[in-house]
Design an enzyme around this catalytic site. Sequence first.
Site, short mmCIF file in Angstrom:
data_model
loop_
_atom_site.label_atom_id
_atom_site.label_comp_id
_atom_site.label_asym_id
_atom_site.label_seq_id
_atom_site.Cartn_x
_atom_site.Cartn_y
_atom_site.Cartn_z
N GLN A 12 69.59 -13.54 -24.43
CA GLN A 12 69.44 -14.96 -24.09
C GLN A 12 68.60 -15.16 -22.84
O GLN A 12 67.78 -16.07 -22.77
CB GLN A 12 70.82 -15.59 -23.85
CG GLN A 12 71.58 -15.81 -25.13
CD GLN A 12 72.38 -17.09 -25.04
OE1 GLN A 12 71.81 -18.17 -24.94
NE2 GLN A 12 73.68 -16.98 -25.06
N GLU A 21 70.60 -21.41 -20.84
CA GLU A 21 69.48 -22.18 -20.31
C GLU A 21 68.97 -21.67 -18.96
O GLU A 21 67.84 -21.93 -18.58
CB GLU A 21 69.89 -23.66 -20.21
CG GLU A 21 70.03 -24.24 -21.61
CD GLU A 21 70.92 -25.46 -21.69
OE1 GLU A 21 70.38 -26.56 -21.80
OE2 GLU A 21 72.15 -25.32 -21.66
#
Lengths: 702, 298
Positions: free
Chosen positions: A601, A668
């Site tokens: 990620q 994020e």
Amino acid sequence: MTTAEESMLRANAIGTPLTRLDGTEKVTGTAPYAVEHPVDSPAHLHPLQAAIALGRATGIDTSAAEAEPGVLAVLTHANAPRLASTGNGELEILQSGEVGYRGQFLGGVIAETPEIARRAADLIRVHYERYEHDVELRADRDDLYKPEQVNPAFDTDTAQGDADGALASAAVTLDATYSTPMEHNNPMEPHATIACWTDGELTLHDSTQGVYWTQAAVAPLFELDQQQVRVISPHVGGGFGSKGIPHPNVVLAAMAARLVPGRPVKFPLTRQQMFSVVGYRTPTIQHVRLGADEQGRLSAITLDVVEQTAKVKEFAEQTAIPTRTMYAAPHRRTSHRLAALDTPVPTWMRAPGECPGMFGPEVAMDEMALACGLDPIEFRVRNEPETDPESGLPFSSRNLVACLREGARRFGWHDRDPRPGTRRHGEWLVGTGVAASTYPVFAMPGSQATIRATPDGRYAVRIGAVDIGTGTWTALTQIAADALEVSVGEVDLEIGSTTLPTASGAGGSSGINSWGSPIVAAARTLRARLDEHGGTVPAEGVEATEGMPDNPHTSQYAMHSFGAQFAEVWVNADTGEVSVPRLLGIFAAGRIINARTGRSQLLGGMTMGLSMALHEESVLDPRFGHVVNHDLAEYHIATNADVGSLEVDWLDEHDPYVNPMGSKGIGELGITGTAAAITNAAYHATGIRVRELPLHPDKFLR
Amino acid sequence: MDFLRPTSWRDALEAKAHHPDATPIAGGTDVMVEINFDHRRPTSLLDLTGIDELASWSEHGGKLRIGAGLPYTRLIDELGDRLPGLAIAARTVGSPQIRNRGTLGGNLASASPAGDGHPPLLASGAEVEVESVRGTRLLPVEEFFTGVKRHALASDELISAVHIAPATGAQQFSKIGTRNAMVIAVCTFAIALHPERQRVGTGLGSAAPTPLRAIEAEEFLSGELADSGQWDSPRPLDDSVVRQFGDLVARAASPIDDVRSTADYRTHALGVMARRTLGWVWDEYRNHPSSTGRPECA
């Protein structure tokens, strides 16, 4: 009462690089994505889209389309189901002939094959009355307005002290404007739905970031109870925010299916359709002012943001949010102003707010460090706040400085010559740069988990969570195993359906926090019940359901993750071509649940940040109101050939306050700051300060 | 839509004569995209992939004859040593999958000003062999392109092959795009040295409505090299010569502003690429006057 430390989960499976439990299914192509679910005799929908940017369809001639063999129905506002008014102008389509943006859905054709549907849709003739449209964002517009709040519920403006006064008397000042362009999400799996009505109830196989989010948006539109809409989504091929808030494609599919009751209607969007209807990141114009004393201590920070929203529905990107948290300064101000345009509706795109908001201010910090004669790491360290600058709350944990120092050591920052434009490798100018990353710890309310133990020694964990490619299947299994104090192999996780207990969606990097916490709570209740049974599972099994526990620390601490990103950039002295041979990211995001999917990620976030820095820009033609480069041939996303050495690591950060897992969310964080680090490195290479993304070659030929 | 699938070249020519509006399709990497986006709606497709001879190459009288259906991957593998400039350009086309399907003939038929294969053909003085039931003709490649995505084929003609001499001197190709792979060119430049006739060839892409040669630049440099006897005893080039060559190449261009770049940037970049590739080929010629080019991509 147990302390925060005592309530923390002991990590056993957590933290290991467990391979994806759904990996084999995915790489062998057996994991079903939305429109791949086997259904009986599906029909196919092709949409009719507005060919003008603003106006009204005065006549829609569907006769030729209806005459095509294989056409089952043609949908327009004349025969579309009436929707209840929910105040969502984006979703309330086909209620009239009004056109609010180019590409807006005006109808569709349902046919036996996708080819027939597409052909017939092309035979529909629409007559329009055109109104003059307005699609250009500029900071000097006289109709900018102040939204009531910014996404999801932050104050629009904040102010402390006297920023203007402090700037007037500061020894060193910076006043600069930065901009980021319109950008579009492009998950590999396009937005796709199978809709089917049976006995007045609706089933949606949908590519969504939240099965319950889709249910909550769709049910009231069709005046259904929540449970009359069933949403199924076991695997999703990426979302990045664009599949969070449902878009009109889901509504159009449900409307079309209403015309052929009992038949499932398939509706996968094409890549080009996505550029009109599934949202985008607003362009941003960021006016930054900084003031500091001779020692490089900031006295004032201001950030005034101008960005766009759509007239059909407001979305206010929270671009100034990270500036409220990053650095200390007694005098500060942030603001957001919007232009409402005749464009499609902007939406979430990986780190809405933080991603664009960590570009301008983090480039400004680099410029200000130079102006103060300080190394950009030292300048950031000098302005590290002791408590959250605006709220005054202590941080639950904050390791920005440790990330900067560890990154500097690993990157080889110590002998860096700060002078720009002085290193050459043949015809290439070489530079290095740094920027910070940050993302808040969000927890969404409302999730519930049910765990059932059975005498065969298995634990069924059920929650309506989703896996948008991040590794939810694997990470929640690890959390459940540790909370139950059993092995990963004894846990059977079920996610991805509204037949499972209520859950929030995958958004705001909050999935693990919001789903893991009720799983831990349910596991603890279950273990207490098992203890009542003497530690053995009775024949009928034992079950426990718990919701999202209240976290008393939320109001006591400021909770954020941080990171430091380092970039090496080469800029061709003759052509201005930009190359990024090396990126390093060091992050502090609490406990990382799965070392393998977590690394992926962060790598993915940084790659998307690189792509933002070098390539991504949606070019809107103001004459027609559409994005010209509306496919992957011309909307460039970084390829393998653009990514050099990419290294990610994290600090062992202990945070007992965020949740029982001690995790902060990493979906994020990795994209924030990357573009600034690259831009700062490009300045160090060339001496040319580019303040507008993307870093196209012509910007380095001044 | 009719789908015509001849199995011999003769049948293909007959089919094109009977269906002059048929769109020929080889790898489909351009035609299928245009159909998919509804930019083109052919009444019939003429599939040329069933004609084995079209996907082959041969050598006659000192020239290579490359069948119009030879995919880029085979062109690179089988002819890269003798056509280094074209091979470098071919390696920048799309992705490996596109290079497995896409063909030089298809690139010509699309006649895009941005076609990666065109500049090396111009620099090498290639000829396009076109054929119909009426007969065969050979067109110099610069006469083949007549406008943006327009070419000189009559409605009953098909491209059968490209004739091109193997390199006799160093060749180079340079491409600028807004990312490093799978990118439509911002602009391209090809250069080829022809020591046997003491000439320099050039080709520019994405620089004008059609791919084109920078003829003034060729004349200037060929003249300079001949006048100073450099073909026989090559020396490092004067900076002024290199600069003048770059300026003349840039002057040959008439680019536009578009989504990918600006006209100003393109003009600038063409001058840079001209100087840069001239440096490469001249270094190579000085060091190995008999060799045929740098193998790697620019």
